[in-house]
Design a protein around this motif. Sequence first.
Motif, PDB file in Angstrom:
ATOM      1  N   TYR A 135       0.037  -5.473  -9.306  1.00 53.32           N
ATOM      2  CA  TYR A 135       0.766  -6.737  -9.185  1.00 53.32           C
ATOM      3  C   TYR A 135       2.140  -6.639  -9.830  1.00 53.32           C
ATOM      4  O   TYR A 135       3.148  -7.041  -9.235  1.00 53.32           O
ATOM      5  CB  TYR A 135      -0.031  -7.893  -9.817  1.00 53.32           C
ATOM      6  CG  TYR A 135       0.672  -9.210  -9.621  1.00 53.32           C
ATOM      7  CD1 TYR A 135       0.549  -9.912  -8.426  1.00 53.32           C
ATOM      8  CD2 TYR A 135       1.519  -9.714 -10.599  1.00 53.32           C
ATOM      9  CE1 TYR A 135       1.233 -11.092  -8.216  1.00 53.32           C
ATOM     10  CE2 TYR A 135       2.224 -10.898 -10.397  1.00 53.32           C
ATOM     11  CZ  TYR A 135       2.064 -11.584  -9.204  1.00 53.32           C
ATOM     12  OH  TYR A 135       2.766 -12.745  -9.008  1.00 53.32           O
ATOM     13  N   TYR A 136       2.195  -6.119 -11.039  1.00 49.11           N
ATOM     14  CA  TYR A 136       3.496  -5.968 -11.699  1.00 49.11           C
ATOM     15  C   TYR A 136       4.406  -5.052 -10.872  1.00 49.11           C
ATOM     16  O   TYR A 136       5.592  -5.299 -10.742  1.00 49.11           O
ATOM     17  CB  TYR A 136       3.335  -5.405 -13.115  1.00 49.11           C
ATOM     18  CG  TYR A 136       2.890  -6.410 -14.159  1.00 49.11           C
ATOM     19  CD1 TYR A 136       2.813  -7.768 -13.879  1.00 49.11           C
ATOM     20  CD2 TYR A 136       2.566  -6.002 -15.454  1.00 49.11           C
ATOM     21  CE1 TYR A 136       2.405  -8.684 -14.841  1.00 49.11           C
ATOM     22  CE2 TYR A 136       2.167  -6.913 -16.423  1.00 49.11           C
ATOM     23  CZ  TYR A 136       2.084  -8.251 -16.112  1.00 49.11           C
ATOM     24  OH  TYR A 136       1.689  -9.150 -17.070  1.00 49.11           O
TER      25      TYR A 136
ATOM     26  N   ASP B 182       2.700 -18.614 -13.440  1.00 51.62           N
ATOM     27  CA  ASP B 182       2.784 -19.796 -12.593  1.00 51.62           C
ATOM     28  C   ASP B 182       4.116 -20.512 -12.771  1.00 51.62           C
ATOM     29  O   ASP B 182       4.173 -21.740 -12.787  1.00 51.62           O
ATOM     30  CB  ASP B 182       1.635 -20.757 -12.954  1.00 51.62           C
ATOM     31  CG  ASP B 182       0.891 -21.181 -11.707  1.00 51.62           C
ATOM     32  OD1 ASP B 182       1.373 -20.880 -10.603  1.00 51.62           O
ATOM     33  OD2 ASP B 182      -0.171 -21.824 -11.848  1.00 51.62           O
ATOM     34  N   GLY B 183       5.154 -19.713 -12.944  1.00 54.63           N
ATOM     35  CA  GLY B 183       6.489 -20.283 -13.047  1.00 54.63           C
ATOM     36  C   GLY B 183       6.863 -20.840 -14.410  1.00 54.63           C
ATOM     37  O   GLY B 183       7.959 -21.323 -14.602  1.00 54.63           O
TER      38      GLY B 183
ATOM     39  N   THR C 183      -2.390 -19.373 -20.886  1.00 57.74           N
ATOM     40  CA  THR C 183      -1.765 -18.300 -20.123  1.00 57.74           C
ATOM     41  C   THR C 183      -1.208 -17.201 -21.020  1.00 57.74           C
ATOM     42  O   THR C 183      -0.616 -16.248 -20.553  1.00 57.74           O
ATOM     43  CB  THR C 183      -0.624 -18.858 -19.246  1.00 57.74           C
ATOM     44  OG1 THR C 183       0.283 -19.594 -20.061  1.00 57.74           O
ATOM     45  CG2 THR C 183      -1.171 -19.757 -18.169  1.00 57.74           C
ATOM     46  N   PHE C 184      -1.418 -17.378 -22.308  1.00 60.45           N
ATOM     47  CA  PHE C 184      -1.012 -16.364 -23.266  1.00 60.45           C
ATOM     48  C   PHE C 184      -2.199 -15.400 -23.398  1.00 60.45           C
ATOM     49  O   PHE C 184      -2.905 -15.406 -24.393  1.00 60.45           O
ATOM     50  CB  PHE C 184      -0.719 -17.049 -24.604  1.00 60.45           C
ATOM     51  CG  PHE C 184       0.375 -16.394 -25.385  1.00 60.45           C
ATOM     52  CD1 PHE C 184       1.660 -16.901 -25.330  1.00 60.45           C
ATOM     53  CD2 PHE C 184       0.124 -15.277 -26.170  1.00 60.45           C
ATOM     54  CE1 PHE C 184       2.676 -16.313 -26.059  1.00 60.45           C
ATOM     55  CE2 PHE C 184       1.140 -14.675 -26.885  1.00 60.45           C
ATOM     56  CZ  PHE C 184       2.419 -15.199 -26.839  1.00 60.45           C
TER      57      PHE C 184
ATOM     58  N   ASN D 114       1.666 -15.156 -10.595  1.00 64.03           N
ATOM     59  CA  ASN D 114       1.091 -16.313  -9.920  1.00 64.03           C
ATOM     60  C   ASN D 114      -0.330 -15.959  -9.502  1.00 64.03           C
ATOM     61  O   ASN D 114      -0.545 -15.031  -8.735  1.00 64.03           O
ATOM     62  CB  ASN D 114       1.965 -16.637  -8.697  1.00 64.03           C
ATOM     63  CG  ASN D 114       1.399 -17.769  -7.894  1.00 64.03           C
ATOM     64  OD1 ASN D 114       0.394 -17.610  -7.226  1.00 64.03           O
ATOM     65  ND2 ASN D 114       2.025 -18.913  -7.974  1.00 64.03           N
ATOM     66  N   PRO D 115      -1.310 -16.694 -10.027  1.00 64.65           N
ATOM     67  CA  PRO D 115      -2.702 -16.306  -9.798  1.00 64.65           C
ATOM     68  C   PRO D 115      -3.085 -16.160  -8.329  1.00 64.65           C
ATOM     69  O   PRO D 115      -3.777 -15.209  -7.956  1.00 64.65           O
ATOM     70  CB  PRO D 115      -3.487 -17.438 -10.460  1.00 64.65           C
ATOM     71  CG  PRO D 115      -2.577 -17.944 -11.521  1.00 64.65           C
ATOM     72  CD  PRO D 115      -1.191 -17.808 -10.963  1.00 64.65           C
ATOM     73  N   GLU D 116      -2.636 -17.089  -7.487  1.00 63.76           N
ATOM     74  CA  GLU D 116      -3.007 -16.988  -6.071  1.00 63.76           C
ATOM     75  C   GLU D 116      -2.382 -15.761  -5.410  1.00 63.76           C
ATOM     76  O   GLU D 116      -3.018 -15.059  -4.630  1.00 63.76           O
ATOM     77  CB  GLU D 116      -2.575 -18.239  -5.305  1.00 63.76           C
ATOM     78  CG  GLU D 116      -3.444 -19.446  -5.578  1.00 63.76           C
ATOM     79  CD  GLU D 116      -2.644 -20.621  -6.074  1.00 63.76           C
ATOM     80  OE1 GLU D 116      -1.709 -21.047  -5.376  1.00 63.76           O
ATOM     81  OE2 GLU D 116      -2.940 -21.106  -7.183  1.00 63.76           O
TER      82      GLU D 116
END
Length: 678
Positions: free
Chosen positions: A353-354, A324-325, A334-335, A368-370
């Motif tokens: 995604y990666y 998320d930036g 987020t870890f 970014n989750p969304e």
Amino acid sequence: MRQILVTSALPYANGPIHIGHLVEYLQTDIWVRFQKLMGNRCIYICADDTHGTAISLRAQKEGRSEEDLIAEMSEAHQRDFAGFGIEFDNYGSTNSEESRQFCHEIWQSLRDADMVVEQDIDQLFDVEKGVFLADRFVRGTCPVCGSEDQPGDNCDKCNATYSPAELINPVSTLSGSTPEVRSAKHLFVQIEKLHDFLAEWTQSGTLPSESANYLRNFFLNEPLRDWDISRPGPYFGFEIPDSPGNYWYVWFDAPIGYIGSTQQWCDANGEKIEDWWKSDQTEIHHFIGKDIQYFHTLFWPAMLKTAGFSLPTKVHIHGFLTVDGEKMSKSRGTFVQASKYLEHLDPSYLRYYYATRLSSKVEDLDLNPEEFVSKINSDLVGKVVNLASRTAKFIKDTGLSAEYPDDGGLFETFAGRGSEIAEAYEAGDYSKAMRMIMELADQANPYVENNAPWELRKDPDKAQELQDVCTVALNLFRTLAIYLAPVLPDLAEKAGELLGEDLNSWELAGAPVTGRPIAKFKHMMQRVDPKRIEVMIEESKEENEAEASSAPTGDWDDSDEAIKADPIADEISIDDFFKTDLRVARIVGANEVPEARKLVQLTLSLGGDETRNVFAGIKSAYQPEELVGRLVVMVANLAPRKMKFGVSEGMIVASGPGGKDIFLLSPDDGAVPGQRVG
RNA sequence: GGGGCUGUAGCUCAGUGGUUAGAGCAGGGGACUCAUAAUCCCUUGGUCGUCGGUUCAAGUCCGACCGGCCCUACCA
């Protein structure tokens, strides 16, 4: 057929794998799978990096041997990697006999080349723990500006650099005791002797251009410093054979672990190490993060060159993961550990995604989750898997048409993009490859729509047409599955089951399949439920909090992390304390200092006309406008300090490690500016 | 202070000096009902950070400036 040896950086046996690590291992695994799919001979080599002080400290803390710790870590790492479909050909350890042998061999070459020199180094020694202290394990008062509690190698306040031995009142962060200066012999490798070689090699296209520039501007423009590669014992690692009591620094033996691990693979597969590490016929590709580039692009090639091993064909360098930036954060949850992710989400999601975010550039990658949810759900489920799921069942009784029908050139378009997509994979531009694949997928669903198989099946006369339409759709799907196979091996396997074949070669995408049965359609991928991500992050947060408060006192459960990181200073008298004149002050003015990275310029009022101009390093945590009007505590009698932007006439009192985590102290209601604090 | 990267639609990004700058997602409208509330069609939306320069032609090349990110430090 190319022969290719691929490595990822060796994960340190000091902790579990998290989603940040996975950027690299997934990036590498995708590349390796791609090479194998292309029919190249490719092996993926990795190992745990097991040596160094940090391992010893952790083992000691947990009351067990280093060997015990690294064995358990290795197992955990491999379990996590396997969970994400990361397939190594060999996963070894730097603490292996094979690695030791190569350390000896390379070391001897450096000796023979007369590149090793000895020098006595003054280093701080923790008497209580009985170990020499690396810079990061020492804090103390800056010898230049007198700021307290500074790191062992440079001062956060005045930017001075120094050696830990120069610190005033040094403190070991391991024991809290005062270390003493001891002299010890260290061994240095003079890589400057290979300056010309490195200057050329680093600029020869083996590295991303950003990295080549970085090295050129930053290291190679001046003589390369000797590299300190030994540590006096006790040290968990390999003892240097011709220098008893000294051990190779972990960064000496870590990359050699690549070779050691390859040796294990050779032994298990009847191969010769020379064919992989000393052959012009074999390409060597390293995948690493930008944080360790200079080890891999200066020291490592110097070692290889000297010892007569092959040089890396290419070093692929990636940036860091942000979520998320923002940097991954334990307190924000987020870890996320690899194992935690796997409890909640399909590894295919992260692989894809990666892939959509990775390029050949050295740049950070944001999770970014969304975006994550939308990419998986619309690209993979909505576009790709949907193709099969909406057509397969119409022809489960008839199978594919005997002849490939006229599809208006669609399949040809799909097959025609293959080489371009392959080039993007080869170059590490996965985001480009994914984009091209999705462009194709975007053409497939309209085909189904326009030919409306659900209408055709209502008319028995159109059975052939129905079969043909589905044959086309499933062939398009099949090609997409092959193109995605390096990223989504799981999907390729399920697609193969549907079609009754093994989608194990890139070439298969070039020609359609016909006249074969189709298995009953099974779900190939679930849509992402955003709630699972929330839960995952929430749990990560909770577990971190639980871990951080391992030594609870009272009902507050406060962590002991802060006090441990920064133990209480030496005792002082009350007179000493009152030398510091702390005062309540009101911030009456606050301005940006645009040129400064950390500073905000404050005007503090002590009441009446008494004001002070203070530069405070709180820019990262506070906006100037939110500061005006509030009360703070300041050190009022601090000697003024001339700074680049003006004179600072004091300090305001705050706690926290820095960055966003800076917390100003405020007096309770009733305090007025000018009052002494004491 | 220095170096590197970067700035294009609300978001994420494509865009070898050459028609009228594109895609996906999001937004709006419609259609379909085979499919995992999937899909399809239409559609809104851009001074391509700013200003100069080179050119027949600039989002693209050059320079300056402004912003973002990363690295690093009185050293280029």
